[in-house]
Design an enzyme around this catalytic site. Sequence first.
Site, mmCIF file in Angstrom:
data_model
loop_
_atom_site.group_PDB
_atom_site.id
_atom_site.type_symbol
_atom_site.label_atom_id
_atom_site.label_comp_id
_atom_site.label_asym_id
_atom_site.label_seq_id
_atom_site.Cartn_x
_atom_site.Cartn_y
_atom_site.Cartn_z
ATOM 1 N N LYS A 59 25.956 -4.429 -2.935
ATOM 2 C CA LYS A 59 27.421 -4.453 -3.127
ATOM 3 C C LYS A 59 28.155 -3.790 -1.968
ATOM 4 O O LYS A 59 29.375 -3.711 -1.967
ATOM 5 C CB LYS A 59 27.796 -3.708 -4.417
ATOM 6 C CG LYS A 59 27.142 -4.221 -5.671
ATOM 7 C CD LYS A 59 27.613 -3.368 -6.850
ATOM 8 C CE LYS A 59 26.843 -3.652 -8.112
ATOM 9 N NZ LYS A 59 27.166 -2.664 -9.166
ATOM 10 N N HIS A 63 6.123 5.993 11.214
ATOM 11 C CA HIS A 63 5.492 5.806 9.903
ATOM 12 C C HIS A 63 4.490 6.960 9.734
ATOM 13 O O HIS A 63 3.280 6.768 9.782
ATOM 14 C CB HIS A 63 4.794 4.444 9.880
ATOM 15 C CG HIS A 63 4.375 3.950 8.527
ATOM 16 N ND1 HIS A 63 4.410 4.730 7.387
ATOM 17 C CD2 HIS A 63 3.894 2.745 8.135
ATOM 18 C CE1 HIS A 63 3.976 4.014 6.358
ATOM 19 N NE2 HIS A 63 3.654 2.813 6.794
ATOM 20 N N ARG A 81 11.677 3.525 2.622
ATOM 21 C CA ARG A 81 11.361 2.563 3.692
ATOM 22 C C ARG A 81 12.613 1.741 3.949
ATOM 23 O O ARG A 81 13.238 1.244 3.015
ATOM 24 C CB ARG A 81 10.199 1.653 3.299
ATOM 25 C CG ARG A 81 9.989 0.542 4.313
ATOM 26 C CD ARG A 81 8.711 -0.228 4.096
ATOM 27 N NE ARG A 81 7.544 0.541 4.480
ATOM 28 C CZ ARG A 81 6.305 0.069 4.476
ATOM 29 N NH1 ARG A 81 6.073 -1.177 4.088
ATOM 30 N NH2 ARG A 81 5.283 0.827 4.849
ATOM 31 N N ARG A 132 0.799 -1.226 0.000
ATOM 32 C CA ARG A 132 0.000 0.000 0.000
ATOM 33 C C ARG A 132 0.833 1.278 0.000
ATOM 34 O O ARG A 132 0.560 2.206 -0.762
ATOM 35 C CB ARG A 132 -0.948 0.014 1.213
ATOM 36 C CG ARG A 132 -2.143 -0.875 1.014
ATOM 37 C CD ARG A 132 -2.552 -1.526 2.314
ATOM 38 N NE ARG A 132 -1.590 -2.555 2.668
ATOM 39 C CZ ARG A 132 -1.730 -3.839 2.355
ATOM 40 N NH1 ARG A 132 -2.808 -4.242 1.725
ATOM 41 N NH2 ARG A 132 -0.811 -4.733 2.661
ATOM 42 N N THR A 133 1.840 1.332 0.864
ATOM 43 C CA THR A 133 2.563 2.604 0.994
ATOM 44 C C THR A 133 3.249 2.949 -0.332
ATOM 45 O O THR A 133 3.126 4.054 -0.855
ATOM 46 C CB THR A 133 3.574 2.530 2.155
ATOM 47 O OG1 THR A 133 2.886 2.086 3.319
ATOM 48 C CG2 THR A 133 4.200 3.883 2.422
HETATM 49 C C1 NCD Z 1 2.434 -1.245 8.097
HETATM 50 C C2 NCD Z 1 3.946 -1.071 8.133
HETATM 51 O O1 NCD Z 1 4.622 -1.312 7.138
HETATM 52 O O2 NCD Z 1 4.383 -0.642 9.185
HETATM 53 N N1 NCD Z 1 1.929 -1.429 6.805
HETATM 54 C C3 NCD Z 1 1.583 -0.340 6.055
HETATM 55 O O3 NCD Z 1 2.397 0.522 5.800
HETATM 56 N N2 NCD Z 1 0.311 -0.254 5.637
HETATM 57 C C4 NCD Z 1 1.920 -2.225 9.071
HETATM 58 C C5 NCD Z 1 2.459 -3.611 9.103
HETATM 59 O O4 NCD Z 1 3.331 -3.989 8.324
HETATM 60 O O5 NCD Z 1 1.991 -4.353 9.961
#
Ligand code: NCD
Length: 307
Positions: free
Chosen positions: A86, A135, A107, A56-57
């Site tokens: 590397k 997040h 991320r 999703r993100t």
């Molecule tokens: C979350 C994350 O990556 O922290 N997912 C997200 O971004 N929708 C929650 C999770 O992974 O449990």
Amino acid sequence: MVPAKHIISTKQFLDKVLLEDLFAQATSLSKMPLNEYPKPLENLTLATVFFEPSTRTRLSFETAIQNLGGHLITVENAGEFSSTKKGESLEDTIKTLNAYADGIVLRHPEIGSAERAATVSKVPIINAGDGAGDHPTQALLDLYTIQKSHDKIDKLKIGVVGDLEHSRTQHALIYLLSLFDVELFLISPAELQLPKEEQTYLRKQGITFHTLTSWKDVIGELDVIYINRVQKERFKFMEDYLALKDSFILTMESVKQMKKSAIIMNPLPRINEIDLAVDDDPRAIYFEQVKNGLYVRMALLQHIFSI
Ligand code: NCD
């Protein structure tokens, strides 16, 4: 030169006016047909660089930039398919991306990685999750979802449930909720409680909160139940994860005890913490939450790139 608007932590959003502006913009975008979206980001390129899995993100940011007329470059599975494999440092990767992109969505598994990236980046870094840390963009869409569903946030009783120690989504949301007059129920196994730092912050803000290991006595009072999976990838020992992974499973039996007006949230992915039968209940709004994420991220990109 105007300094880049990095988005590192929800602690940058402790401003109700800014939140209201972002949410109003998200709502207005949600009502527009795709071909009527403004194209304010026409000449901009966004890079998405994910060292941890995401559905999703990453895809919502990629959709958001393109909806607003911008371009996208992406490194999926960056730990494997970028020069990190590397031995290149995160700092060098970010400096390199500065040559191609006007903004970087990152991320990474390490707490503090987005902040590290920001120290060497002239273009905005957007933290899309730094390990078990923060997040911020998820917290924004979560707050937006609560506000949209209940038409307010003040006076709500909100239960956050699951792996509160490692869930960056919950860590991030706690700071935003603290801006409002809410009562919080922190429901987790005793081994996976919300970190001290967030608990201290809640206390300092005068937020009433209860630390519980079961929702049994409170589920009927809650206006929001936000449940998250036990974060397998954060455990050092698999046996610890296995012992805790089934601590909370929301089934229709519990949902039947909830208020008619309550909402059930999950950042997704859902593993087993919400039974599939719950999906058909009108209180289950996690897939609406996903949709809200697109509009909130579109509004946020416009905010970041506005002069
Ligand atoms: C979350 C994350 O990556 O922290 N997912 C997200 O971004 N929708 C929650 C999770 O992974 O449990």
